[in-house]
Design a protein around this motif. Structure first.
Motif, mmCIF file in Angstrom:
data_model
loop_
_atom_site.group_PDB
_atom_site.id
_atom_site.type_symbol
_atom_site.label_atom_id
_atom_site.label_comp_id
_atom_site.label_asym_id
_atom_site.label_seq_id
_atom_site.Cartn_x
_atom_site.Cartn_y
_atom_site.Cartn_z
ATOM 1 N N ALA A 10 -11.312 8.445 -5.083
ATOM 2 C CA ALA A 10 -10.157 7.763 -4.308
ATOM 3 C C ALA A 10 -8.525 9.109 -4.493
ATOM 4 C CB ALA A 10 -9.358 6.259 -5.137
ATOM 5 N N THR A 11 -8.656 9.466 -5.397
ATOM 6 C CA THR A 11 -7.743 10.298 -6.022
ATOM 7 C C THR A 11 -7.475 11.699 -5.351
ATOM 8 O OG1 THR A 11 -9.308 11.549 -7.797
ATOM 9 C CG2 THR A 11 -7.055 9.500 -8.432
ATOM 10 N N GLY A 47 -0.211 -0.090 2.393
ATOM 11 C CA GLY A 47 -1.390 -1.832 2.507
ATOM 12 C C GLY A 47 0.242 -2.658 2.586
ATOM 13 N N GLY A 48 0.810 -2.754 3.756
ATOM 14 C CA GLY A 48 2.550 -4.017 4.123
ATOM 15 C C GLY A 48 3.721 -2.650 3.254
ATOM 16 N N VAL A 49 3.743 -1.546 2.744
ATOM 17 C CA VAL A 49 4.920 -1.307 1.659
ATOM 18 C C VAL A 49 5.210 0.288 2.593
ATOM 19 C CG1 VAL A 49 5.727 -0.073 0.102
ATOM 20 C CG2 VAL A 49 3.863 -1.793 -0.626
ATOM 21 N N GLY A 50 6.317 0.113 2.879
ATOM 22 C CA GLY A 50 6.460 1.214 4.533
ATOM 23 C C GLY A 50 7.103 3.111 3.287
ATOM 24 N N MET A 51 6.494 3.920 4.069
ATOM 25 C CA MET A 51 6.399 5.362 3.733
ATOM 26 C C MET A 51 8.107 5.748 3.345
ATOM 27 S SD MET A 51 3.636 6.521 3.318
ATOM 28 C CE MET A 51 3.879 8.059 2.645
ATOM 29 N N SER A 52 8.430 5.428 1.670
ATOM 30 C CA SER A 52 9.633 6.150 0.636
ATOM 31 C C SER A 52 10.248 7.069 1.638
ATOM 32 C CB SER A 52 9.356 6.049 -0.323
ATOM 33 O OG SER A 52 9.264 7.102 -0.645
ATOM 34 N N THR A 105 2.738 7.410 -6.444
ATOM 35 C CA THR A 105 2.464 5.899 -7.107
ATOM 36 C C THR A 105 2.774 4.462 -6.292
ATOM 37 O OG1 THR A 105 4.431 7.079 -7.707
ATOM 38 C CG2 THR A 105 4.542 4.461 -8.812
ATOM 39 N N LEU A 106 2.449 4.517 -5.052
ATOM 40 C CA LEU A 106 2.541 3.450 -4.317
ATOM 41 C C LEU A 106 1.611 3.549 -3.420
ATOM 42 C CD1 LEU A 106 5.996 2.750 -2.644
ATOM 43 C CD2 LEU A 106 5.579 2.240 -4.395
ATOM 44 N N PHE A 107 0.759 4.540 -3.443
ATOM 45 C CA PHE A 107 -0.494 4.877 -2.985
ATOM 46 C C PHE A 107 -1.044 4.040 -4.144
ATOM 47 C CE2 PHE A 107 -4.384 7.083 -1.932
ATOM 48 C CZ PHE A 107 -4.113 7.773 -0.770
ATOM 49 N N ASP A 108 -0.848 4.448 -4.671
ATOM 50 C CA ASP A 108 -1.804 4.586 -6.252
ATOM 51 C C ASP A 108 -2.521 3.431 -6.569
ATOM 52 O OD1 ASP A 108 -2.663 6.728 -6.602
ATOM 53 O OD2 ASP A 108 -1.447 7.584 -8.348
ATOM 54 N N LEU A 109 -0.825 2.682 -6.583
ATOM 55 C CA LEU A 109 -1.310 0.920 -6.758
ATOM 56 C C LEU A 109 -1.880 0.448 -6.255
ATOM 57 C CD1 LEU A 109 3.189 1.105 -7.494
ATOM 58 C CD2 LEU A 109 0.792 0.326 -9.015
ATOM 59 N N VAL A 110 -1.559 0.243 -4.376
ATOM 60 C CA VAL A 110 -2.294 -0.054 -3.591
ATOM 61 C C VAL A 110 -4.001 0.104 -3.634
ATOM 62 C CG1 VAL A 110 -2.256 -0.671 -0.829
ATOM 63 C CG2 VAL A 110 0.149 -0.099 -2.019
ATOM 64 N N GLN A 111 -3.940 1.206 -4.457
ATOM 65 C CA GLN A 111 -5.401 1.771 -4.145
ATOM 66 C C GLN A 111 -6.221 0.967 -4.698
ATOM 67 O OE1 GLN A 111 -6.445 5.451 -2.836
ATOM 68 N NE2 GLN A 111 -8.014 4.678 -1.135
ATOM 69 N N THR A 112 -5.235 1.391 -6.352
ATOM 70 C CA THR A 112 -5.804 0.799 -7.285
ATOM 71 C C THR A 112 -6.274 -0.657 -7.029
ATOM 72 O OG1 THR A 112 -4.606 2.001 -8.832
ATOM 73 C CG2 THR A 112 -5.426 0.031 -9.917
ATOM 74 N N ALA A 113 -5.108 -1.702 -6.535
ATOM 75 C CA ALA A 113 -5.302 -2.988 -6.360
ATOM 76 C C ALA A 113 -6.365 -3.278 -5.352
ATOM 77 C CB ALA A 113 -4.021 -3.295 -6.122
ATOM 78 N N THR A 114 -5.784 -2.619 -3.984
ATOM 79 C CA THR A 114 -8.219 -2.915 -3.264
ATOM 80 C C THR A 114 -9.044 -2.505 -4.001
ATOM 81 O OG1 THR A 114 -6.012 -1.928 -1.639
ATOM 82 C CG2 THR A 114 -8.271 -1.613 -1.097
ATOM 83 N N ILE A 115 -9.243 -1.222 -5.322
ATOM 84 C CA ILE A 115 -10.872 -0.812 -5.595
ATOM 85 C C ILE A 115 -10.296 -2.837 -6.745
ATOM 86 C CG2 ILE A 115 -11.904 0.349 -7.548
ATOM 87 C CD1 ILE A 115 -10.067 2.828 -6.274
ATOM 88 N N SER A 116 -9.744 -2.701 -6.960
ATOM 89 C CA SER A 116 -9.839 -3.563 -8.248
ATOM 90 C C SER A 116 -10.358 -4.980 -7.301
ATOM 91 C CB SER A 116 -8.849 -4.221 -8.466
ATOM 92 O OG SER A 116 -8.611 -5.850 -9.012
ATOM 93 N N ASP A 117 -9.863 -5.411 -5.837
ATOM 94 C CA ASP A 117 -9.765 -6.452 -5.439
ATOM 95 C C ASP A 117 -11.746 -6.047 -4.792
ATOM 96 O OD1 ASP A 117 -8.181 -8.077 -5.706
ATOM 97 O OD2 ASP A 117 -6.853 -6.973 -3.303
#
Ligand SMILES: [Zn+2]
Length: 327
Positions: free
Chosen positions: A248-249, A267-272, A280-292
């Motif tokens: 992922a990284t 993942g529903g979060v617009g690029m800032s 950071t947003l990318f990491d958060l979304v991807q971490t959640a996706t992997i966990s799911d």
């Protein structure tokens, strides 16, 4: 080899050494001409015209001949205006040097599209998508409750990529397509689920296009189906993979670079527009996706364990390209 499909036709010439070529188009009738340097017409090349089927959507007929002592000329006579992409591929796995001719219908925007195959496949899916989902309705609400859970099934390989070959010469690409079709009909019986397939025929679809198709339809779940081989014939059983953190990284940076200037959604979060915040947003979304994915994969594994032997009792992780979309 010739692989016609409803989306595009791929013609592949394979050789022991790099093929040097020149291409050009002729009109009246429309023809694609490819001159291949430093080769002689041989018995295999002489059969080229027989490889084409009359129902090929783009190619009417093919002719091949020794144009001059050093050049073989391949002429594809076309049924309609066509946008060809001709390129070479280096040897990989059992494939040698390849000269590939991808032919797309020349329909306006495909000609200018950065990735004509992607543009074409998007349109190719549209009819199916629009008949099932309210048009332009954003996929808001909880999947499976307020709206259908959108599942993208991805039968691996296809077209000139057969995948693994079984001991009775069965091909992975055929087996996984049948599995995906059966799975799709099971999913369609569920009241609040909708299944799509990245391919529903024997066609080669690049990995990036498989991912793009899922993102385009805002799939909640992406399931890639494989029937792989191992060096040891005694290997048996099923396994389930999710994306690994490491895989992922390594893609995060490139993904960000590609989407930096777009108003893309992660993942529903617009690029800032801020590099560090986006990362950071990318990491958060991807971490959640992997966990799911690990949770969901665990449920699949449990059920697979009732019908087949398992390699391991937990979900494996690896850097598969088709799993790298963050959402
Ligand atoms: Zn495979």
């Amino acid at each position: 080899r010739v692989w016609p499909s409803s989306a595009y036709t791929r013609v592949t010439l394979e050789s022991n050494r790099t093929l040097k070529y020149k291409q050009f188009m002729l009109t009246n009738p429309d023809r694609l001409v490819v001159d291949i340097d430093d080769i002689q017409l041989n018995s295999v090349l002489k059969t080229v015209s027989q490889q084409f089927q009359s129902d090929d959507p783009l190619i009417k007929e093919a002719r091949i001949g020794q144009f001059d002592p050093k050049t073989v000329r391949l002429v594809l006579e076309l049924k309609q205006a066509t946008n060809p992409k001709v390129f070479t591929l280096d040897p990989i796995a059992e494939f040698k040097h390849r000269l590939v001719l991808d032919l797309y219908p020349a329909v306006g925007r495909y000609d200018n599209a950065e990735d004509p195959l992607l543009a074409l496949l998007e349109d190719y899916n549209k009819g199916d998508l629009e008949s099932k989902l309210p048009s332009e309705a954003p996929l808001a609400g909880k999947a499976g409750r307020d709206r259908p859970l959108v599942i993208m099934l991805d039968p691996g390989h296809g077209g000139e990529d057969p995948g693994a070959i079984g001991k009775n010469r069965t091909r992975e690409k055929d087996i996984v397509l049948q599995i995906a079709r059966r799975l799709r009909s099971l999913i369609e019986r569920e009241p609040n689920m909708k299944a799509y397939m990245t391919r529903n025929e024997d066609v080669f679809i690049p990995l990036r296009v498989r991912v793009a198709k899922a993102r385009k339809q805002r799939a909640d779940l992406f399931v890639s189906i494989h029937a792989d081989a191992f060096t040891n014939r005694a290997a048996r059983g099923s396994s389930v993979f999710a994306l690994s953190k490491k895989g992922a990284t390594s893609t995060a940076a490139r993904f960000l670079a590609e989407t930096q200037n777009e108003s893309d959604l992660i993942g529903g979060v617009g690029m800032s527009g801020d590099r560090y915040l986006d990362h950071t947003l990318f990491d958060l979304v991807q971490t959640a996706t992997i966990s799911d994915s690990l949770k969901f994969g665990g449920e699949i594994l449990k059920r697979l364990g009732r019908v087949n032997k398992l390699h391991k009792n937990k979900v494996d992780q690896a850097g598969f390209a088709v799993l790298k979309a963050p959402d």
